[in-house]
Design a protein around this motif. Structure first.
Motif, PDB file in Angstrom:
ATOM      1  N   GLU A 211       3.785  66.752  20.327  1.00 41.94           N
ATOM      2  CA  GLU A 211       2.890  65.854  21.049  1.00 41.94           C
ATOM      3  C   GLU A 211       1.445  66.033  20.608  1.00 41.94           C
ATOM      4  N   VAL A 212       1.028  67.300  20.442  1.00 40.35           N
ATOM      5  CA  VAL A 212      -0.345  67.587  20.025  1.00 40.35           C
ATOM      6  C   VAL A 212      -0.606  67.030  18.624  1.00 40.35           C
ATOM      7  N   VAL A 213       0.354  67.226  17.715  1.00 39.84           N
ATOM      8  CA  VAL A 213       0.188  66.734  16.348  1.00 39.84           C
ATOM      9  C   VAL A 213       0.078  65.213  16.324  1.00 39.84           C
ATOM     10  N   LEU A 214       0.907  64.547  17.103  1.00 39.49           N
ATOM     11  CA  LEU A 214       0.858  63.084  17.166  1.00 39.49           C
ATOM     12  C   LEU A 214      -0.492  62.597  17.688  1.00 39.49           C
ATOM     13  N   HIS A 215      -0.993  63.253  18.728  1.00 34.35           N
ATOM     14  CA  HIS A 215      -2.288  62.867  19.285  1.00 34.35           C
ATOM     15  C   HIS A 215      -3.407  63.091  18.264  1.00 34.35           C
ATOM     16  N   ALA A 216      -3.355  64.234  17.572  1.00 34.53           N
ATOM     17  CA  ALA A 216      -4.388  64.539  16.575  1.00 34.53           C
ATOM     18  C   ALA A 216      -4.343  63.551  15.422  1.00 34.53           C
ATOM     19  N   GLU A 217      -3.137  63.138  15.040  1.00 32.17           N
ATOM     20  CA  GLU A 217      -3.009  62.160  13.960  1.00 32.17           C
ATOM     21  C   GLU A 217      -3.598  60.813  14.371  1.00 32.17           C
ATOM     22  N   LYS A 218      -3.401  60.432  15.609  1.00 31.63           N
ATOM     23  CA  LYS A 218      -3.977  59.174  16.102  1.00 31.63           C
ATOM     24  C   LYS A 218      -5.505  59.255  16.095  1.00 31.63           C
ATOM     25  N   THR A 219      -6.027  60.418  16.474  1.00 31.34           N
ATOM     26  CA  THR A 219      -7.477  60.612  16.440  1.00 31.34           C
ATOM     27  C   THR A 219      -7.992  60.523  15.014  1.00 31.34           C
ATOM     28  N   TYR A 220      -7.284  61.155  14.090  1.00 27.72           N
ATOM     29  CA  TYR A 220      -7.644  61.103  12.668  1.00 27.72           C
ATOM     30  C   TYR A 220      -7.702  59.654  12.184  1.00 27.72           C
ATOM     31  N   GLU A 221      -6.661  58.889  12.495  1.00 32.44           N
ATOM     32  CA  GLU A 221      -6.601  57.499  12.047  1.00 32.44           C
ATOM     33  C   GLU A 221      -7.735  56.668  12.654  1.00 32.44           C
ATOM     34  N   TYR A 222      -8.051  56.922  13.919  1.00 30.74           N
ATOM     35  CA  TYR A 222      -9.124  56.168  14.569  1.00 30.74           C
ATOM     36  C   TYR A 222     -10.471  56.484  13.918  1.00 30.74           C
ATOM     37  N   ILE A 223     -10.709  57.762  13.642  1.00 30.10           N
ATOM     38  CA  ILE A 223     -11.975  58.156  13.009  1.00 30.10           C
ATOM     39  C   ILE A 223     -12.108  57.505  11.638  1.00 30.10           C
ATOM     40  N   MET A 224     -11.040  57.558  10.849  1.00 34.40           N
ATOM     41  CA  MET A 224     -11.099  57.016   9.502  1.00 34.40           C
ATOM     42  C   MET A 224     -11.303  55.501   9.509  1.00 34.40           C
ATOM     43  N   LYS A 225     -10.717  54.826  10.487  1.00 38.10           N
ATOM     44  CA  LYS A 225     -10.874  53.372  10.569  1.00 38.10           C
ATOM     45  C   LYS A 225     -12.275  52.973  11.038  1.00 38.10           C
ATOM     46  N   HIS A 226     -12.946  53.879  11.739  1.00 37.29           N
ATOM     47  CA  HIS A 226     -14.291  53.581  12.261  1.00 37.29           C
ATOM     48  C   HIS A 226     -15.339  54.504  11.632  1.00 37.29           C
ATOM     49  N   LEU A 227     -15.041  54.983  10.427  1.00 43.89           N
ATOM     50  CA  LEU A 227     -15.927  55.940   9.774  1.00 43.89           C
ATOM     51  C   LEU A 227     -17.301  55.352   9.489  1.00 43.89           C
ATOM     52  N   THR A 228     -17.368  54.050   9.301  1.00 45.64           N
ATOM     53  CA  THR A 228     -18.651  53.422   8.967  1.00 45.64           C
ATOM     54  C   THR A 228     -19.510  53.120  10.192  1.00 45.64           C
ATOM     55  N   ASP A 229     -19.027  53.474  11.380  1.00 43.88           N
ATOM     56  CA  ASP A 229     -19.785  53.259  12.610  1.00 43.88           C
ATOM     57  C   ASP A 229     -20.627  54.495  12.910  1.00 43.88           C
ATOM     58  N   PRO A 230     -21.937  54.464  12.670  1.00 37.92           N
ATOM     59  CA  PRO A 230     -22.770  55.655  12.887  1.00 37.92           C
ATOM     60  C   PRO A 230     -22.939  56.020  14.362  1.00 37.92           C
ATOM     61  N   THR A 231     -22.568  55.109  15.257  1.00 44.07           N
ATOM     62  CA  THR A 231     -22.739  55.380  16.692  1.00 44.07           C
ATOM     63  C   THR A 231     -21.469  55.932  17.340  1.00 44.07           C
ATOM     64  N   LEU A 232     -20.401  56.111  16.561  1.00 42.16           N
ATOM     65  CA  LEU A 232     -19.135  56.571  17.118  1.00 42.16           C
ATOM     66  C   LEU A 232     -19.278  57.962  17.727  1.00 42.16           C
ATOM     67  N   THR A 233     -18.830  58.134  18.977  1.00 40.35           N
ATOM     68  CA  THR A 233     -18.909  59.415  19.671  1.00 40.35           C
ATOM     69  C   THR A 233     -17.524  59.847  20.133  1.00 40.35           C
ATOM     70  N   ILE A 234     -17.404  61.104  20.520  1.00 36.85           N
ATOM     71  CA  ILE A 234     -16.132  61.621  21.022  1.00 36.85           C
ATOM     72  C   ILE A 234     -15.689  60.868  22.278  1.00 36.85           C
ATOM     73  N   PRO A 235     -16.592  60.606  23.249  1.00 38.09           N
ATOM     74  CA  PRO A 235     -16.178  59.802  24.411  1.00 38.09           C
ATOM     75  C   PRO A 235     -15.654  58.422  24.020  1.00 38.09           C
ATOM     76  N   ASP A 236     -16.252  57.809  22.984  1.00 35.59           N
ATOM     77  CA  ASP A 236     -15.772  56.505  22.512  1.00 35.59           C
ATOM     78  C   ASP A 236     -14.324  56.607  22.039  1.00 35.59           C
ATOM     79  N   ILE A 237     -14.046  57.638  21.253  1.00 34.40           N
ATOM     80  CA  ILE A 237     -12.694  57.824  20.724  1.00 34.40           C
ATOM     81  C   ILE A 237     -11.717  58.108  21.853  1.00 34.40           C
ATOM     82  N   ALA A 238     -12.124  58.984  22.778  1.00 32.45           N
ATOM     83  CA  ALA A 238     -11.256  59.340  23.899  1.00 32.45           C
ATOM     84  C   ALA A 238     -10.913  58.108  24.739  1.00 32.45           C
ATOM     85  N   LYS A 239     -11.907  57.265  24.978  1.00 30.00           N
ATOM     86  CA  LYS A 239     -11.673  56.050  25.767  1.00 30.00           C
ATOM     87  C   LYS A 239     -10.707  55.118  25.054  1.00 30.00           C
TER      88      LYS A 239
END
Length: 320
Positions: A211-239
């Motif tokens: 479960e932890v690995v799956l969640h971390a992979e989803k976080t990885y994918e979200y970060i990479m897809k929004h890498l060009t957003d300089p305003t991206l924050t951890i709360p944004d990703i969590a939401k």
């Protein structure tokens, strides 16, 4: 080059191929209404990316993004002239030379031509800077025609007498963890100040749950897809992923062994370096494409990490 800049579809294909070549499998090319060879190529590239993703996700416990470990191969003690004064027992065998050959030898003589300009720039600036540690990738000569690209760290040491050597140069190799015959019982780690070293005994770590690995992979994918957003924050990703910031950060660190901000910055620098090498465009454009707010901010971060500005790095490429 004009062919790419005048054709947005070809430009998109090139950028996705650059991402794919650097290990980023999170992008896909947009489809269009065209029925031509370019659209057929778009379909093929998307299919290749999809098949890569299937291969990497076949075993959820296989983490392709964090399955490597730095292993120290060579340690040099070097003086203020960047000559080798002493070295670890493995250095001669690594360079395939007699120990006497390394003693009092300038480090520059071990470097391959692609690193000559970078090394010259570093040696002329490092001693006068307040920075105590610098990391970079250097190409070293081998007995054959090939060059060996290694991660290198140079740290200043503090001694009471100026005539003594005062720098440590560590040459590291990035190896898959499954190639390590035995777990490292002792290793040397440097502090952020760059000159203090302490012995550390590695402790066994629990394997992350599925479960932890799956969640971390989803976080990885979200970060990479929004890498060009300089305003991206951890709360944004969590939401976006329907979790809380604390859990998100904890699970990501368990799998990737680094914080989300550290990972994001590493990826921004990695892709900016690829863009510098491959795209004929301005520093400002590359900064925005890599997710930095301004070209000035990008330049500061790039120089802090690589030891040279983006413009200086481009100059080294053109001189090779």
């Amino acid at each position: 080059m004009d062919l790419f800049t005048k054709n947005p579809r070809l430009q998109a294909i090139r950028e996705v191929l650059i991402e794919l070549a650097s290990g980023n499998l999170t992008y896909a090319l947009p489809r269009s209404a065209h029925d031509d060879d370019t659209e057929a190529l778009v379909l093929l590239i998307n299919k290749v990316i999809e098949e890569f993703q299937k291969l990497l996700n076949a075993d959820v416990f296989l983490n392709p993004h964090s399955s490597y470990q730095f292993v120290t191969r060579v340690v040099f003690i070097i003086d203020e002239h960047f000559k080798i004064c002493n070295f670890n027992a493995g250095a001669p065998s690594f360079f395939e030379v007699d120990p006497d050959v390394l003693t009092n030898t300038p480090v520059a003589t071990l470097l391959a031509p692609p690193s000559h300009t970078l090394w010259h720039t570093f040696t002329t600036q490092f001693l006068s800077q307040k920075r105590n540690c610098q990391t970079m990738e250097l190409y070293f000569k081998t007995k054959g025609p090939l060059y060996l690209k290694m991660h290198t760290a140079i740290s200043k040491l503090l001694y009471p007498h100026k005539e003594q050597p005062f720098m440590v140069m560590t040459i590291m190799e990035l190896l898959p963890t499954d190639q390590l015959a035995h777990p490292l019982e002792h290793s040397y780690i440097s502090t952020l100040s760059g000159y203090e070293y302490q012995e550390a005994v590695s402790q066994p770590q629990e394997k992350p749950t599925k479960e932890v690995v799956l969640h971390a992979e989803k976080t990885y994918e979200y970060i990479m897809k929004h890498l060009t957003d300089p305003t991206l924050t951890i709360p944004d990703i969590a939401k976006a992923l329907h979790t809380n910031s604390s859990k998100l950060s904890s699970e990501f660190r368990q799998v990737f062994h680094k914080s989300i901000p550290e990972f994001k910055r590493e990826q921004q620098l990695r892709i900016s370096k690829v863009y510098l090498e491959a795209l004929p465009t301005s520093i400002h454009t590359i900064a925005l494409k890599a997710g930095f707010k301004t070209a000035a901010h990008f330049t500061r971060v790039f120089k802090a990490h690589y030891g040279v500005t983006p413009s200086e790095y481009l100059n080294t490429l053109y001189r090779m």
